[in-house]
Design a protein around this motif. Structure first.
Motif, PDB file in Angstrom:
ATOM      1  N   ASP A  86       0.941  11.319  -0.846  1.00 52.43           N
ATOM      2  CA  ASP A  86       0.854  10.056  -1.578  1.00 52.43           C
ATOM      3  C   ASP A  86      -0.051  10.275  -2.790  1.00 52.43           C
ATOM      4  O   ASP A  86      -1.258  10.500  -2.648  1.00 52.43           O
ATOM      5  CB  ASP A  86       0.281   8.978  -0.660  1.00 52.43           C
ATOM      6  N   TYR A 129       5.434   9.350  -4.280  1.00 56.02           N
ATOM      7  CA  TYR A 129       5.334  10.294  -3.174  1.00 56.02           C
ATOM      8  C   TYR A 129       5.989  11.608  -3.596  1.00 56.02           C
ATOM      9  O   TYR A 129       6.849  11.646  -4.476  1.00 56.02           O
ATOM     10  CB  TYR A 129       6.054   9.772  -1.924  1.00 56.02           C
ATOM     11  N   TYR A 159       9.181  10.367  -5.582  1.00 56.58           N
ATOM     12  CA  TYR A 159       9.770   9.140  -5.058  1.00 56.58           C
ATOM     13  C   TYR A 159       8.831   7.977  -5.377  1.00 56.58           C
ATOM     14  O   TYR A 159       7.742   7.881  -4.788  1.00 56.58           O
ATOM     15  CB  TYR A 159       9.983   9.251  -3.556  1.00 56.58           C
ATOM     16  N   LYS A 195       6.994   4.429  -5.464  1.00 58.86           N
ATOM     17  CA  LYS A 195       6.754   3.410  -4.454  1.00 58.86           C
ATOM     18  C   LYS A 195       7.536   2.145  -4.789  1.00 58.86           C
ATOM     19  O   LYS A 195       7.820   1.877  -5.957  1.00 58.86           O
ATOM     20  CB  LYS A 195       5.252   3.108  -4.370  1.00 58.86           C
ATOM     21  N   MET A 210       4.829   5.652   5.145  1.00 55.68           N
ATOM     22  CA  MET A 210       5.101   5.922   3.737  1.00 55.68           C
ATOM     23  C   MET A 210       6.585   5.720   3.473  1.00 55.68           C
ATOM     24  O   MET A 210       7.343   6.677   3.304  1.00 55.68           O
ATOM     25  CB  MET A 210       4.690   7.347   3.353  1.00 55.68           C
ATOM     26  N   PHE A 263      10.151   5.239   1.847  1.00 55.59           N
ATOM     27  CA  PHE A 263      10.861   5.447   0.587  1.00 55.59           C
ATOM     28  C   PHE A 263      11.856   4.293   0.445  1.00 55.59           C
ATOM     29  O   PHE A 263      12.727   4.128   1.294  1.00 55.59           O
ATOM     30  CB  PHE A 263      11.621   6.769   0.584  1.00 55.59           C
TER      31      PHE A 263
END
Length: 393
Positions: A273, A278, A297, A299, A324, A326
């Motif tokens: 993170d 990510y 990726y 957030k 976390m 996606f």
């Protein structure tokens, strides 16, 4: 963990000598070791219903005493049936001496305690993988996951199977030489197997911490603003000032997750993170190497589509479970049927994925398990929800 490991663990626990404490110990502990997964029956009501309740109340400290009572009640019913059958047989054959029904004494209180031990083994095994569980639910909804063992661990299966098979093989050898058969065999093998598993977990836990430390030392260049790649021209048509040029900034890793490999304790799939984004990585702790993926990726934002999807049945369950998530928003390439039978051409699809199940061998096979979608119409009303391709009724 998958069911076979749970069942074998229950059998090995019984073989450590607990089967001498009470009759039906092996039967009770094998059933109890897998019993919490009865929550999979929720999937009969739909894939999202199953996902929402998976590792729910049956995987909690609150639920275990009731599960143990139910299991022992079932064994008691089985015992009463055997007693009645033995009585009927003795009445029909008065001259035949009946064998004892059990090798160990019948102790229902002890059996209840053994059921609890096997049920706790289920929670412990599930805790070791990266899916996690909520043992303190409903008082505490936090998910706990050690993330040190893959959902299927070949070495654990070999140890557990060996502990059950080897005493049987040696028993055949002893029978050939005329040795007296022992009623309770394999205690040493079972203890050795469980100690071997504990050692295996210890090695994986150490390497897991090393993988997390390597992931947390990473940094990346912050996403480039559009103004930096295409600076605005001054009103007089001159070139922009040199000292106004964009200076890249580096983002440190704020948090990281590391998921285990099927075979090697030194291979880990990590997700880091970096604040706004990510990034995935593959880690080899034996060589001290970390290979980051090229894709980042973002957030999830606060767009109306994302907010509507997160409020859906799937969205609430997914955002609660995934540490976390996606979240990707795309336009649907087909028309969707609304509840009233009408269609909405301008539909949006919000996809939920968990990075713990995107790397390593799963990435090599192209599989992306535990992927959910929420399909919205033009007014951001939920039209359809799916989990792993299955549509929720």
């Amino acid at each position: 963990m998958e069911p076979v490991t749970h069942l074998l663990t229950g059998a090995c626990l019984s073989r450590t000598g607990l089967n001498r404490r009470a009759a039906y110990a092996t039967l009770t502990m094998v059933v109890a070791a897998e019993f919490p997964d009865i929550d999979t029956l929720w999937s009969l009501r739909g894939p999202i219903e199953g996902f929402q309740h998976h590792r729910g109340i049956t995987h909690t400290f609150l639920g275990l005493p009731f599960e143990a009572a139910l299991i022992v009640a079932g064994v008691y019913a089985w015992h009463r049936w055997r007693v009645r059958s033995a009585g009927a047989h003795a009445t029909a054959h008065p001259g035949v001496r009946a064998k004892p029904l059990t090798a160990a004494p019948v102790r229902w209180g002890v059996l209840y305690g053994l059921a609890l031990v096997a049920l706790l083994s289920h929670l412990l095994l599930d805790y070791t993988n990266n899916y996690g569980l909520r043992p303190f639910f409903p008082f505490d909804g936090r998910w706990y996951a050690a993330s040190i063992v893959f959902i299927v661990d070949p070495l654990m299966l070999v140890l557990l199977l060996g502990a059950l098979i080897m005493p049987w093989l040696f028993g055949l050898v002893n029978a050939e030489v005329g040795a007296k058969r022992q009623p309770f065999r394999g205690r040493g093998w079972a203890i050795a197997a469980l100690l071997g598993i504990a050692g295996w977990w210890g090695l994986r836990a150490v390497e897991h911490q090393r993988a997390l430390q390597m992931a947390m030392t990473q940094s990346m260049v912050a996403p480039t603003p559009a103004s930096a790649t295409d600076p605005a021209q001054p009103p007089d048509g001159s070139q922009p000032e040199a000292d106004a040029a964009y200076v890249p900034t580096f983002l440190p890793a704020r948090a990281a997750l590391a998921s285990p490999d099927l075979l090697s304790p030194f291979r880990w799939s990590a997700v880091m993170d970096f604040g706004p984004v990510y990034r995935l990585a593959e880690i080899d702790t034996s060589g001290g190497t970390l290979t980051s993926g090229e894709t980042t990726y973002p957030k999830p934002g606060q767009s109306p589509a994302v907010l509507a999807a997160e409020r859906s049945k799937l969205g609430r369950a997914y955002m609660d479970w995934s540490p976390m998530p996606f979240v990707e928003v795309t336009k649907a390439d087909r028309e969707l049927a609304a509840d009233g039978g009408e269609t909405s051409a301008a539909a949006t699809v919000v996809t939920f994925r968990d990075p713990r199940f995107l790397g390593g061998r799963l990435r090599e096979t192209g599989r992306q398990p535990l992927t959910g979608t929420v399909e919205l119409d033009a007014a951001d009303h939920v039209v359809r929800q799916t989990m792993d391709g299955r549509v929720e009724p």
